[in-house]
Design an enzyme around this catalytic site. Structure first.
Site, PDB file in Angstrom:
ATOM      1  CB  THR A  86      19.478  26.102  -9.493  1.00 43.88           C
ATOM      2  OG1 THR A  86      20.154  25.696  -8.267  1.00 43.88           O
ATOM      3  CG2 THR A  86      20.517  26.698 -10.524  1.00 43.88           C
ATOM      4  N   GLY A 120      24.661  19.616  -2.939  1.00 44.22           N
ATOM      5  CA  GLY A 120      24.604  18.831  -3.958  1.00 44.22           C
ATOM      6  C   GLY A 120      25.193  19.461  -5.240  1.00 44.22           C
ATOM      7  CG  ASP A 121      27.500  20.574  -9.002  1.00 43.23           C
ATOM      8  OD1 ASP A 121      27.040  21.632  -9.042  1.00 43.23           O
ATOM      9  OD2 ASP A 121      27.820  20.095 -10.117  1.00 43.23           O
ATOM     10  CD  GLN A 165      29.516  27.218  -5.861  1.00 45.80           C
ATOM     11  OE1 GLN A 165      29.690  26.421  -6.587  1.00 45.80           O
ATOM     12  NE2 GLN A 165      28.504  27.801  -5.327  1.00 45.80           N
ATOM     13  CE  LYS A 219      30.390  22.537  -7.758  1.00 41.84           C
ATOM     14  NZ  LYS A 219      29.343  23.566  -7.724  1.00 41.84           N
ATOM     15  CG  PHE A 223      16.486  15.046 -18.589  1.00 38.41           C
ATOM     16  CD1 PHE A 223      17.800  14.817 -18.648  1.00 38.41           C
ATOM     17  CD2 PHE A 223      15.792  13.824 -18.482  1.00 38.41           C
ATOM     18  CE1 PHE A 223      18.363  13.519 -18.833  1.00 38.41           C
ATOM     19  CE2 PHE A 223      16.036  12.520 -18.593  1.00 38.41           C
ATOM     20  CZ  PHE A 223      17.679  12.648 -18.859  1.00 38.41           C
ATOM     21  CB  VAL A 264      19.340  23.106 -12.875  1.00 39.49           C
ATOM     22  CG1 VAL A 264      19.396  24.546 -13.362  1.00 39.49           C
ATOM     23  CG2 VAL A 264      20.398  23.030 -11.613  1.00 39.49           C
ATOM     24  CB  ALA A 265      16.242  21.169 -16.827  1.00 36.89           C
ATOM     25  CD1 TRP A 266      10.547  19.156 -12.819  1.00 26.59           C
ATOM     26  CD2 TRP A 266      11.385  20.065 -10.681  1.00 26.59           C
ATOM     27  NE1 TRP A 266       9.645  19.081 -11.895  1.00 26.59           N
ATOM     28  CE2 TRP A 266      10.330  19.729 -10.626  1.00 26.59           C
ATOM     29  CE3 TRP A 266      12.235  20.476  -9.496  1.00 26.59           C
ATOM     30  CZ2 TRP A 266       9.583  19.898  -9.206  1.00 26.59           C
ATOM     31  CZ3 TRP A 266      11.570  20.682  -8.435  1.00 26.59           C
ATOM     32  CH2 TRP A 266      10.338  20.477  -8.312  1.00 26.59           C
TER      33      TRP A 266
HETATM   34  N1  GLU Z   1      25.884  23.299  -6.887  1.00 27.30           N
HETATM   35  C1  GLU Z   1      25.347  24.373  -6.865  1.00 27.30           C
HETATM   36  C2  GLU Z   1      26.040  25.547  -7.471  1.00 27.30           C
HETATM   37  O1  GLU Z   1      26.801  25.351  -8.442  1.00 27.30           O
HETATM   38  C3  GLU Z   1      24.764  24.685  -5.536  1.00 27.30           C
HETATM   39  C4  GLU Z   1      25.983  24.617  -4.295  1.00 27.30           C
HETATM   40  C5  GLU Z   1      25.260  24.884  -2.870  1.00 27.30           C
HETATM   41  O2  GLU Z   1      24.222  24.935  -2.868  1.00 27.30           O
HETATM   42  O3  GLU Z   1      26.309  24.979  -2.296  1.00 27.30           O
HETATM   43  O4  GLU Z   1      26.364  26.551  -7.065  1.00 27.30           O
END
Ligand code: GLU
Length: 445
Positions: free
Chosen positions: A207, A163-164, A109, A124, A236, A239-241
């Protein structure tokens, strides 16, 4: 710099952290030549400092399920590097989460965020909590317990989680509510918020959209066109969407999508209501994709396999780390694809990446191609700071510009003598130089 020596020392200090060591090794190999041209980096021990997180916070997350049973999970926040801005990065709720995964994601990141051109450091976090099959009330109680510890470590100018995997708008809502209650501050401390309460347009799609803008530009740079091409997508989730939606909009045909139970092959193309159906399946807590084949005639469900065996022009990993290995890379290379992109974080194993680069395959690394998500989070932070809400068109235009700039940086640092663009090297060198220069300027801290 001797990569082997540094890796040996690191493995001794952090035994068993395989994902973290994998992520570091890739970056060190990419940057070693440039690094060795800068003796001042060596003197300031930039490498030794950059591979250690500034801070790791680990905490107990106790919560009660709907039946009254008490559970205990582990919570993490890895504040990896704040040289160019407040720590920024998502929270992952998944049973596989451990310190190694948190550290690899925080490390990646840091460089990804540097590439976005926005002032964001790297961080993270997350938990080994498994949201699958849990009620909304259980998710809420878990999020509240998680935030009752995390709130003291974060802030809009300190650390901004998002989110992740396993963390979407619903979870961000519960986390935000608890933060606000504890601190009495309504501020942009989390991104990925709902549209009515400080969220940014385009963030849910960002993304996937950003990835396709990048792939499109990569292809155009090589006189290739996305139009009419077939695309194999894994995953799915969100991100895939977004990736499926934008690939379709740009004239390509997505023929696969996958869940933990296997993959769907749909030669007619996955788009529109079919794409929305997959996301619905996912968000209903039904973490499988098999029902798709029953609903849409002409499609096929292949149990227990990944979509990499399907012949396609473009391959996009959109699920999780190390989902494409060396054998998969061989299979893909045999199909002579036009482009492979790692839309998930470290979606390919080190062996797979080495094979793609050795074959001079057009290959996009995660930290460049998936940076549109966090970049749009950065734009959400900007909107929160200036207390404005930009239109979708405005955010999308900025996202376009940022993905364009990331592509340019990859080309600048990744072009080889024979003309091949090593995007892995390009992204790693560009991200590293920015963070390293900032660290140099700020002294030994
Ligand atoms: N989880 C996402 C990434 O891997 C977004 C992280 C964020 O928006 O801070 O980059």
């Amino acid at each position: 710099m001797e990569v082997e020596k540094i890796m040996q020392d690191l493995a001794k200090k952090h035994p068993g952290e395989s994902e973290f060591l994998q992520a570091v090794e890739e970056v060190l190999h990419s940057i070693k030549d440039v690094y060795n041209q800068h003796p001042e980096f060596e003197k300031a021990k930039i490498i030794e400092r950059i591979v250690e997180p500034e801070r790791v916070i680990m905490f107990r997350v106790p919560w009660t399920d709907d039946k009254g049973e008490v559970h205990v999970n582990i919570g993490y926040r890895v504040q990896f590097n704040s040289a160019i801005g407040p720590y920024k990065g998502g929270l992952r709720f998944h049973p596989s989460v451990n310190l190694s995964i948190m550290k690899f994601l925080g490390f990646e990141q840091t460089f990804k965020n540097a590439l976005t051109t926005l002032p964001m450091g790297g961080g993270k976090g997350g938990s080994d909590f498994a949201p699958r099959g849990r009620s909304s009330a259980e998710i809420m109680r878990f999020c509240q317990s998680f935030m009752s510890e995390l709130y003291r470590h974060i802030g809009p100018d300190i650390d901004v989680p998002a989110g992740d995997i396993g963390v979407g708008t619903r979870e961000i809502g519960y986390l935000f509510g608890m933060y606000k209650k504890l601190t009495r501050h309504w501020e942009g401390v989390l991104t990925g918020k709902g549209m009515e309460w400080g969220g940014s347009n385009i963030r849910p799609e960002a993304t996937g959209y950003g990835a396709l803008y990048f792939v499109n530009q990569m292809m155009q740079t090589h006189n290739l066109d996305l139009k009419g091409k077939t695309v194999a997508v894994s995953g799915f989730g969100n991100v895939a969407w977004g990736a499926v939606q934008k690939a379709t909009e740009l004239g390509a045909k997505v023929v696969t999508i996958s869940g933990p139970d296997g993959y769907i092959y749909d030669p007619a193309g996955i788009a529109g209501e079919k794409n929305d159906y997959m996301l619905e399946l996912r968000s209903s807590g039904n973490d499988i994709c098999a029902p798709y084949a029953e609903k849409f005639a002409g499609s096929k469900f292949v149990a227990g396999k990944k979509p990499w065996e399907v012949k396609a022009d473009i391959y996009l990993t959109c699920a999780t780390q190390n989902e494409l290995n060396g054998e998969d890379a061989d299979m893909i290379l045999a199909n002579k694809p036009l482009c492979v992109a790692e839309v998930s974080n470290m979606g390919c194993t080190a062996e797979a990446v080495t094979k793609f680069i050795a074959a001079k395959q057009l290959f996009a690394p995660g930290k460049a191609v998936n940076a549109g998500g966090v970049a749009t989070s950065g734009l959400e932070m900007t909107q929160n700071s200036i207390r404005l809400h930009w239109s979708a068109a405005e955010v999308d235009e900025n996202l376009h510009k940022i993905m364009h700039s990331i592509h340019e940086q990859c080309v600048k640092y990744g072009r080889e003598a024979d003309g091949y663009i090593d995007y892995v090297k390009g992204a790693n060198v560009a991200g590293f130089m920015k963070v390293a220069n900032a660290m140099m300027a700020q002294g030994v801290v």
